[in-house]
Scaffold this motif. Sequence first.
Motif, mmCIF file in Angstrom:
data_model
loop_
_atom_site.group_PDB
_atom_site.id
_atom_site.type_symbol
_atom_site.label_atom_id
_atom_site.label_comp_id
_atom_site.label_asym_id
_atom_site.label_seq_id
_atom_site.Cartn_x
_atom_site.Cartn_y
_atom_site.Cartn_z
ATOM 1 N N VAL A 105 4.929 8.256 7.352
ATOM 2 C CA VAL A 105 4.088 7.726 6.249
ATOM 3 C C VAL A 105 4.032 8.254 4.963
ATOM 4 C CG1 VAL A 105 1.767 7.166 5.745
ATOM 5 C CG2 VAL A 105 2.760 6.544 7.973
ATOM 6 N N LYS A 106 3.996 9.755 4.922
ATOM 7 C CA LYS A 106 4.171 10.583 3.807
ATOM 8 C C LYS A 106 5.304 10.413 3.069
ATOM 9 C CE LYS A 106 3.362 15.531 2.472
ATOM 10 N NZ LYS A 106 3.371 16.851 2.846
ATOM 11 N N TYR A 109 5.318 6.891 1.358
ATOM 12 C CA TYR A 109 4.425 6.865 0.291
ATOM 13 C C TYR A 109 5.259 7.497 -1.038
ATOM 14 C CZ TYR A 109 0.234 7.403 -2.688
ATOM 15 O OH TYR A 109 -0.665 7.545 -3.551
ATOM 16 N N TRP A 112 7.544 5.355 -2.458
ATOM 17 C CA TRP A 112 7.043 4.335 -2.938
ATOM 18 C C TRP A 112 6.449 4.755 -4.536
ATOM 19 C CZ3 TRP A 112 1.694 2.606 -4.087
ATOM 20 C CH2 TRP A 112 1.612 1.484 -4.516
ATOM 21 N N ILE A 113 5.849 5.925 -4.491
ATOM 22 C CA ILE A 113 5.286 6.380 -5.624
ATOM 23 C C ILE A 113 6.157 6.649 -6.746
ATOM 24 C CG2 ILE A 113 3.639 8.213 -6.660
ATOM 25 C CD1 ILE A 113 2.063 6.172 -5.356
#
Length: 117
Positions: A105-106, A109, A112-113
């Motif tokens: 997930v990290k 993320y 995505w960022i």
Amino acid sequence: MVKKTNKKLIKEVRRNTRQVYNAEQKILIVMEGLRAELSAAELCRKYSISKATYYKWSKEFIEAGKKRLSGNETREATSEEVKDLRRNTVLKESLADLVIRYDIVKKAYICWINPST
């Protein structure tokens, strides 16, 4: 007749009010005796035990130490210890799974960022 009943009464009172020591207390008493700060008689008076009891505990303590140090004795795990070990294994596996999911997930993320990474 009165003396016999008094003696019986005293024995019964002593038996019923006798201190019961658990294993840790016995070990502490024996260790105190091994330090030789007090004589065996003084130690026995301090803890209200007989010399025979003290020497029996000392012998058991030393014999148990010999057995553990010899390495020939295999200790049987109790059912509670086995349950605890199984529970620990399940918890470790769950934690490892959560850590892996967290990393996934990290990374998602971060991508995505900041799509350039």
